[in-house]
Scaffold this active site. Sequence first.
Site, PDB file in Angstrom:
ATOM      1  N   TYR A 119      19.966  25.314 -19.632  1.00 40.20           N
ATOM      2  CA  TYR A 119      18.786  25.493 -19.844  1.00 40.20           C
ATOM      3  C   TYR A 119      18.463  26.938 -19.868  1.00 40.20           C
ATOM      4  O   TYR A 119      18.536  27.571 -18.920  1.00 40.20           O
ATOM      5  CB  TYR A 119      18.002  24.658 -18.631  1.00 40.20           C
ATOM      6  CG  TYR A 119      16.388  25.007 -18.723  1.00 40.20           C
ATOM      7  CD1 TYR A 119      15.836  24.944 -19.937  1.00 40.20           C
ATOM      8  CD2 TYR A 119      15.646  25.270 -17.561  1.00 40.20           C
ATOM      9  CE1 TYR A 119      14.386  25.307 -19.975  1.00 40.20           C
ATOM     10  CE2 TYR A 119      14.250  25.268 -17.388  1.00 40.20           C
ATOM     11  CZ  TYR A 119      13.728  25.540 -18.787  1.00 40.20           C
ATOM     12  OH  TYR A 119      12.312  25.292 -19.026  1.00 40.20           O
ATOM     13  N   ASP A 154      18.689  22.791 -23.792  1.00 34.99           N
ATOM     14  CA  ASP A 154      17.555  23.305 -24.274  1.00 34.99           C
ATOM     15  C   ASP A 154      17.822  24.917 -24.376  1.00 34.99           C
ATOM     16  O   ASP A 154      17.831  25.661 -23.447  1.00 34.99           O
ATOM     17  CB  ASP A 154      16.354  23.096 -23.184  1.00 34.99           C
ATOM     18  CG  ASP A 154      15.122  23.907 -23.795  1.00 34.99           C
ATOM     19  OD1 ASP A 154      15.282  24.731 -24.952  1.00 34.99           O
ATOM     20  OD2 ASP A 154      14.186  24.025 -23.250  1.00 34.99           O
ATOM     21  N   HIS A 180       9.585  18.216 -25.345  1.00 34.41           N
ATOM     22  CA  HIS A 180      10.793  18.249 -26.120  1.00 34.41           C
ATOM     23  C   HIS A 180      11.104  16.603 -26.179  1.00 34.41           C
ATOM     24  O   HIS A 180      10.835  15.805 -25.560  1.00 34.41           O
ATOM     25  CB  HIS A 180      11.920  18.874 -25.111  1.00 34.41           C
ATOM     26  CG  HIS A 180      11.685  20.145 -25.178  1.00 34.41           C
ATOM     27  ND1 HIS A 180      12.664  21.204 -25.647  1.00 34.41           N
ATOM     28  CD2 HIS A 180      11.261  20.988 -24.285  1.00 34.41           C
ATOM     29  CE1 HIS A 180      12.567  22.158 -25.323  1.00 34.41           C
ATOM     30  NE2 HIS A 180      11.406  22.387 -24.348  1.00 34.41           N
TER      31      HIS A 180
END
Length: 265
Positions: A109, A152, A256
């Site tokens: 992330y 991500d 998302h």
Amino acid sequence: MADTISIASWNINSVRARLDIVERFLAEEGPDILCLQETKVVNDTFPAGLFRQYGYNHQMLNGQPMHHGVAIVSRIPIREDDRLDWQANGEARHIGVRLDNGVRLENVYVPAGGEEPDRTINPKFGQKLDFLERMIEWSSALSDKPTILTGDFNIAPLECDVWSHKALINTVSHTPVEIALLARLQASHDWVDLGRHFVPAPERLYTWWSYRARDWSESDRGRRLDHMWVSRSLADKAVSHRVVEPARGWARPSDHVPIITEFAF
């Protein structure tokens, strides 16, 4: 016959706040492995029971209170829990595991980077750039280790990865300095970007839509922030890759949506 394994990645934006859509995703898609980002929960209160109900008995967690947090839940064995502090401040932004076939799976992330793309006035942007530099150092040392890197990345690298390159060129997630760093990261291990391997540029491919839009679907101001990369040696093992775009329209969604890759090892 080769074993088929499906691996999904999803920035869930608080796993406990979105249990209904998590359960819907598990019921409808049922990937073998799910990598989550922004779980926003400490390990002791992660909703492990819900995942076990759907057969995800193997769980590796790296959480922290209220912010960040990553997890890998799996129906197949995962081993060698590894956590790298690319943020260099203890934030829970990475967890990696090994599959029984020897492939490494790394779930990351990357920091969003704040609003201003200037590290002198926005320390968060500097932290993001430094995070990527540490990832490049790690990636450069992988050598021939077969690895899947997903999560991500908070960067949309191509002009066609955003709804308007002209409008967003100075917006964090699509600035030249971020794009250049991500290109260096990709080159450092000759990573194959499966999103664009299966959906070649300039075809539309988004994974994130802002909460600010009154109607995310109608305005369609998306960005491709979520990625699945593989070592070159694994590229021919990827059978398919898709974005579960309808999930953005589910009740109380994350901003998302999940991405899913199927591999035939």
